[in-house]
Each structure stands twice: as structure tokens, then as C-alpha cells.
Design a protein around this motif. Structure first.
Motif, PDB file in Angstrom:
ATOM      1  N   THR A 188       2.651  -6.996   9.505  1.00 18.79           N
ATOM      2  CA  THR A 188       1.422  -7.550   8.915  1.00 18.79           C
ATOM      3  C   THR A 188       1.443  -9.084   8.811  1.00 18.79           C
ATOM      4  O   THR A 188       0.524  -9.652   8.225  1.00 18.79           O
ATOM      5  N   TYR A 238      -2.503 -10.023  15.968  1.00 20.15           N
ATOM      6  CA  TYR A 238      -2.406  -8.964  14.951  1.00 20.15           C
ATOM      7  C   TYR A 238      -3.590  -7.995  15.085  1.00 20.15           C
ATOM      8  O   TYR A 238      -3.407  -6.770  15.146  1.00 20.15           O
ATOM      9  N   ASP A 275      12.443   3.429  11.117  1.00 17.76           N
ATOM     10  CA  ASP A 275      11.866   2.362  11.943  1.00 17.76           C
ATOM     11  C   ASP A 275      10.942   3.036  12.952  1.00 17.76           C
ATOM     12  O   ASP A 275      11.398   3.798  13.819  1.00 17.76           O
ATOM     13  N   ILE A 276       9.645   2.754  12.849  1.00 15.32           N
ATOM     14  CA  ILE A 276       8.686   3.490  13.695  1.00 15.32           C
ATOM     15  C   ILE A 276       8.780   3.096  15.169  1.00 15.32           C
ATOM     16  O   ILE A 276       8.172   3.745  16.015  1.00 15.32           O
ATOM     17  N   VAL A 291       0.846  -1.202   0.000  1.00  7.27           N
ATOM     18  CA  VAL A 291       0.000   0.000   0.000  1.00  7.27           C
ATOM     19  C   VAL A 291       0.881   1.252   0.000  1.00  7.27           C
ATOM     20  O   VAL A 291       0.609   2.211  -0.728  1.00  7.27           O
ATOM     21  N   LYS A 343      -3.403  -4.053  16.137  1.00  8.90           N
ATOM     22  CA  LYS A 343      -3.860  -2.989  15.231  1.00  8.90           C
ATOM     23  C   LYS A 343      -4.956  -2.151  15.916  1.00  8.90           C
ATOM     24  O   LYS A 343      -5.005  -0.930  15.745  1.00  8.90           O
ATOM     25  N   HIS A 371      10.968   0.801   5.844  1.00 11.00           N
ATOM     26  CA  HIS A 371      11.429   0.297   7.145  1.00 11.00           C
ATOM     27  C   HIS A 371      12.900   0.654   7.384  1.00 11.00           C
ATOM     28  O   HIS A 371      13.283   1.015   8.493  1.00 11.00           O
ATOM     29  N   VAL A 390      -6.053  -6.977   1.035  1.00 16.42           N
ATOM     30  CA  VAL A 390      -5.398  -6.063   0.091  1.00 16.42           C
ATOM     31  C   VAL A 390      -4.490  -6.827  -0.890  1.00 16.42           C
ATOM     32  O   VAL A 390      -3.699  -7.681  -0.484  1.00 16.42           O
TER      33      VAL A 390
HETATM   34  N1  LIG Z   1      -2.522  -6.586   3.434  1.00 18.66           N
HETATM   35  C1  LIG Z   1      -3.775  -6.607   3.880  1.00 18.66           C
HETATM   36  O1  LIG Z   1      -4.591  -7.465   3.483  1.00 18.66           O
HETATM   37  C2  LIG Z   1      -4.257  -5.573   4.864  1.00 18.66           C
HETATM   38  C3  LIG Z   1      -5.584  -5.641   5.310  1.00 18.66           C
HETATM   39  C4  LIG Z   1      -6.029  -4.699   6.218  1.00 18.66           C
HETATM   40  C5  LIG Z   1      -5.181  -3.705   6.676  1.00 18.66           C
HETATM   41  N2  LIG Z   1      -3.901  -3.675   6.241  1.00 18.66           N
HETATM   42  C6  LIG Z   1      -3.032  -2.601   6.768  1.00 18.66           C
HETATM   43  O2  LIG Z   1      -2.587  -1.828   5.664  1.00 18.66           O
HETATM   44  C7  LIG Z   1      -1.302  -1.272   5.970  1.00 18.66           C
HETATM   45  C8  LIG Z   1      -0.357  -1.548   4.809  1.00 18.66           C
HETATM   46  O3  LIG Z   1      -0.220  -2.962   4.688  1.00 18.66           O
HETATM   47  P1  LIG Z   1       0.413  -3.658   3.416  1.00 18.66           P
HETATM   48  O4  LIG Z   1      -0.574  -4.602   2.872  1.00 18.66           O
HETATM   49  O5  LIG Z   1       1.027  -2.637   2.526  1.00 18.66           O
HETATM   50  O6  LIG Z   1       1.522  -4.532   4.146  1.00 18.66           O
HETATM   51  P2  LIG Z   1       3.081  -4.614   3.900  1.00 18.66           P
HETATM   52  O7  LIG Z   1       3.340  -4.773   2.449  1.00 18.66           O
HETATM   53  O8  LIG Z   1       3.581  -5.643   4.870  1.00 18.66           O
HETATM   54  O9  LIG Z   1       3.580  -3.162   4.329  1.00 18.66           O
HETATM   55  C9  LIG Z   1       3.870  -2.816   5.651  1.00 18.66           C
HETATM   56  C10 LIG Z   1       5.226  -2.172   5.656  1.00 18.66           C
HETATM   57  O10 LIG Z   1       5.551  -1.784   6.991  1.00 18.66           O
HETATM   58  C11 LIG Z   1       6.930  -1.999   7.161  1.00 18.66           C
HETATM   59  N3  LIG Z   1       7.304  -2.134   8.559  1.00 18.66           N
HETATM   60  C12 LIG Z   1       7.216  -3.207   9.378  1.00 18.66           C
HETATM   61  N4  LIG Z   1       7.730  -2.915  10.575  1.00 18.66           N
HETATM   62  C13 LIG Z   1       8.155  -1.615  10.523  1.00 18.66           C
HETATM   63  C14 LIG Z   1       8.777  -0.750  11.445  1.00 18.66           C
HETATM   64  N5  LIG Z   1       9.092  -1.153  12.686  1.00 18.66           N
HETATM   65  N6  LIG Z   1       9.084   0.513  11.048  1.00 18.66           N
HETATM   66  C15 LIG Z   1       8.784   0.915   9.784  1.00 18.66           C
HETATM   67  N7  LIG Z   1       8.208   0.135   8.856  1.00 18.66           N
HETATM   68  C16 LIG Z   1       7.886  -1.120   9.235  1.00 18.66           C
HETATM   69  C17 LIG Z   1       7.217  -3.281   6.403  1.00 18.66           C
HETATM   70  O11 LIG Z   1       8.587  -3.348   6.069  1.00 18.66           O
HETATM   71  P3  LIG Z   1       9.365  -4.779   6.117  1.00 18.66           P
HETATM   72  O12 LIG Z   1       8.530  -5.729   5.305  1.00 18.66           O
HETATM   73  O13 LIG Z   1      10.688  -4.434   5.519  1.00 18.66           O
HETATM   74  O14 LIG Z   1       9.418  -5.153   7.567  1.00 18.66           O
HETATM   75  C18 LIG Z   1       6.320  -3.131   5.174  1.00 18.66           C
HETATM   76  O15 LIG Z   1       7.014  -2.571   4.079  1.00 18.66           O
HETATM   77  C19 LIG Z   1      -0.872  -1.879   7.302  1.00 18.66           C
HETATM   78  O16 LIG Z   1      -1.118  -0.948   8.322  1.00 18.66           O
HETATM   79  C20 LIG Z   1      -1.786  -3.087   7.464  1.00 18.66           C
HETATM   80  O17 LIG Z   1      -1.999  -3.387   8.825  1.00 18.66           O
HETATM   81  C21 LIG Z   1      -3.413  -4.577   5.339  1.00 18.66           C
END
Ligand SMILES: NC(=O)c1ccc[n+]([C@@H]2O[C@H](COP(=O)([O-])OP(=O)(O)OC[C@H]3O[C@@H](n4cnc5c(N)ncnc54)[C@H](OP(=O)(O)O)[C@@H]3O)[C@@H](O)[C@H]2O)c1
Length: 284
Positions: free
Chosen positions: A62, A125, A36-37, A12, A129, A32, A148
Motif C-alpha cells: 500500500t 499502485y 506471504d501471498i 483493516v 490494484k 505478512h 482509510v
Molecule cells: N489505506 C487506505 O487508505 C486504503 C484505501 C483504499 C484501499 N485500501 C486497500 O485496503 C486493503 C488494506 O489496506 P490497509 O489500509 O490495511 O493497509 P496496510 O495497513 O498497509 O495493510 C496491508 C497489509 O498487507 C501486508 N502485506 C504486504 N505485502 C504482503 C505480502 N506479500 N503477503 C502478505 N501480506 C502482505 C502488509 O504487511 P507489511 O506492512 O508487514 O508488509 C500489511 O500489514 C489493501 O488491499 C489496500 O489496497 C487501502
């Protein structure tokens, strides 16, 4: 506007950077490695230096099943990390837009979940969240989405296409329902909410609730393959069982968008076709 995006390397996050960039905003995307948050000092320094009008906070841990085995890490990233982002935003007066999930619900409701329904997460998880949602204060929004998929990063469309290439038949559960959401459509809606300075909880998904079984059939059909190769199974019959429970009903109703007079998103079959076409083109 000046927009800072956390988790900008994710599926996203990458679409968010593109959509704000295309909209003529000044965008700083931090992945990341660059922010790093869970590092409070780094979050403050980065936010103070960039002076954003708004932060889209998409960084999260995630890995739903892995979270079950390491709740401290899940809460450190998804809850405390969000606290640090919110604190930093207060310092510069920026709005925070937090992406959340259908996993905050227990999935037992008979009809789609509206924004005002009671939360009751069943997984680590989901609980982490939801804890992140509770860190938000004034001048913030919660954008809950589900299932997603997109061009960047691993997701179910890519998994289904890979399994279809490797196997004659595929099995997917027919008793978990949700709304597939495509990362580019989601990013565009988030941009609209940010630019309009919306606050509060919004459910944002593509239209068209399906089970995973029905979704897998749609993915095969969109890629010109026989959908009858997909077979239905019950969650209880999955071997092995997955560590984190999934909500049986993940369907999110877009009541807040509707009541605010904002057009809701397209049926998922439109962006699905677009994604399958783009993936085919990229692999040729
Ligand atoms: N995917 C779904 O189906 C879904 C559904 C509902 C809600 N969401 C929400 O949508 C948002 C985006 O998700 P997404 O699908 O894009 O997932 P994603 O591809 O896993 O993206 C999340 C990103 O956060 C990074 N991250 C993890 N730990 C971190 C830290 N300590 N500091 C900074 N960055 C960090 C990850 O980096 P690394 O991989 O390098 O650790 C990853 O690039 C998230 O908030 C998720 O909870 C997702």
C-alpha cells in the motif's frame, strides 16, 4: 462461517479479525510474516489446510509513492498475489472478497464515481490494484474504499494530530476530494457483504466527501483544537511533489449498496470522534 483473512496485521486486517471474531465466526488471520501471498505454494497449503468458506483478501503493498519506483514489486504483491489467492480459493470452493481502491479511477469525473464507471488508474499502485481486480472470477466481490484511517497502523488522522502537536500551522491540499473511511466501520460492512455472500463491485466508504484541508480541520476540531490552524494549499504548489499522482476526485458513490437495499455507512465525523477519543485514551 470459516473466514481466512490475508494482511491480518494491517490496519483493516486487524479490524476484520475483530469483527468476524465478535460475530462468532471461525477466523484465521494471517499477517505478512505468517503468509506471504507472493508464495504460491504457501498460499495453496494454507488455504487447503484451513478450508475457508470465504477469504477476505486485504494484503497489499500500500506504499503508494514507493510503488512508482518498483512496479514489479507492486504487481507481484497486488496482482500476482491476488491470482494465487484466487487459485487457492478455487481449490476449496471459497469465495474471495478483495479490497480495492479509489486509485483505480483517474479522478477527472465531475461527480462521484459509481461502481460501473470506467477505470483509468494514473499510478502504479492504482494499476496494480486494478490488475488484482481483474484476477477475480465467479464467487468474488471487489470492495473499493478510500482514505482509510483507524486505530491500528499509520494513517492520516494520526499524521494530522502529530503535525498539530509539532507545528503552529499545518497545510493540506484543498483540491483533492474523497471520503474518509474508518477501518472498524469498513470491516463491519465487509463482514455483512461476506455473510450475505454478495458478489460484484461495491464502493464502501463513510459518508461525507471533503478535501484533505477540510478533513484536517475536522480532525483538529474533533480533538478540541482550533481548525483555523489548518491552511489550504494547491496540489501544484506542494514541495516536493509526490512521486505518485493522486486522483483529484476520489469520491466514491455507494450506488451498489444503495441499489441492493443495504444501509450505507455513517458520516465520517462519527467514527472520527470515536477514534480521536480512543487515541487520546491510549496515549494517557
Ligand atoms: N489505506 C487506505 O487508505 C486504503 C484505501 C483504499 C484501499 N485500501 C486497500 O485496503 C486493503 C488494506 O489496506 P490497509 O489500509 O490495511 O493497509 P496496510 O495497513 O498497509 O495493510 C496491508 C497489509 O498487507 C501486508 N502485506 C504486504 N505485502 C504482503 C505480502 N506479500 N503477503 C502478505 N501480506 C502482505 C502488509 O504487511 P507489511 O506492512 O508487514 O508488509 C500489511 O500489514 C489493501 O488491499 C489496500 O489496497 C487501502
Amino acid at each position: 462461517m470459516r473466514i481466512l483473512i490475508t494482511g491480518a496485521g494491517g490496519q483493516v486486517g486487524r479490524e476484520l479479525v475483530s469483527v468476524f471474531d465478535a460475530g462468532g465466526h471461525v477466523v484465521a488471520g494471517f499477517d505478512h510474516a505468517t503468509l506471504d501471498i507472493t508464495n504460491r505454494d504457501a498460499v495453496r497449503a494454507t488455504v487447503v489446510e484451513f478450508q475457508p468458506d470465504a477469504i477476505v483478501h486485504s494484503a497489499a503493498w500500500t506504499a503508494v509513492d514507493a510503488c512508482e519506483a518498483d512496479p514489479d514489486r507492486a504487481f507481484a504483491v497486488n496482482a500476482m498475489g491476488t491470482r494465487f489467492v484466487v487459485e487457492a480459493c478455487r481449490l476449496v470452493g471459497a469465495a474471495v472478497h478483495y479490497i480495492s481502491t479509489d486509485y483505480v479511477f483517474d479522478g477527472t469525473k465531475e461527480s462521484p464515481y459509481v461502481e460501473w464507471d470506467q477505470t483509468n488508474p494514473q499510478s502504479v499502485y492504482g494499476a496494480s490494484k486494478l490488475a488484482g481486480e481483474h484476477e477475480l472470477g465467479e464467487n468474488s466481490s471487489v470492495i473499493r474504499t478510500s482514505w482509510v484511517c483507524g486505530f491500528h497502523g499509520p494513517n492520516m488522522v494520526k499524521t494530522i494530530l502529530r503535525l498539530a502537536a509539532e507545528n503552529e500551522t499545518l497545510s493540506f491540499v484543498n483540491d483533492q476530494r474523497g471520503c474518509p473511511t474508518f477501518a472498524d466501520d469498513l470491516a463491519a460492512m465487509i463482514a455483512l457483504l461476506v455473510v450475505e455472500r454478495r458478489t460484484g463491485v461495491f464502493h464502501v466508504t463513510n459518508a461525507g466527501p471533503v478535501s484533505w484541508y477540510e478533513f484536517a480541520r475536522e480532525v483538529l476540531a474533533a480533538s478540541g483544537q482550533d481548525p483555523d490552524r489548518v491552511l489550504p494549499v494547491a496540489t501544484a504548489d506542494l514541495q516536493p511533489q509526490r512521486p505518485a499522482p493522486r486522483p483529484a476526485n476520489s469520491v466514491l458513490d455507494h450506488a451498489a449498496l444503495r441499489l441492493a437495499g443495504i444501509d450505507t455507512m455513517a458520516d465520517f465525523r462519527e467514527p472520527l470522534l470515536r477514534l480521536v477519543t480512543a487515541l487520546n485514551k491510549a496515549s494517557n
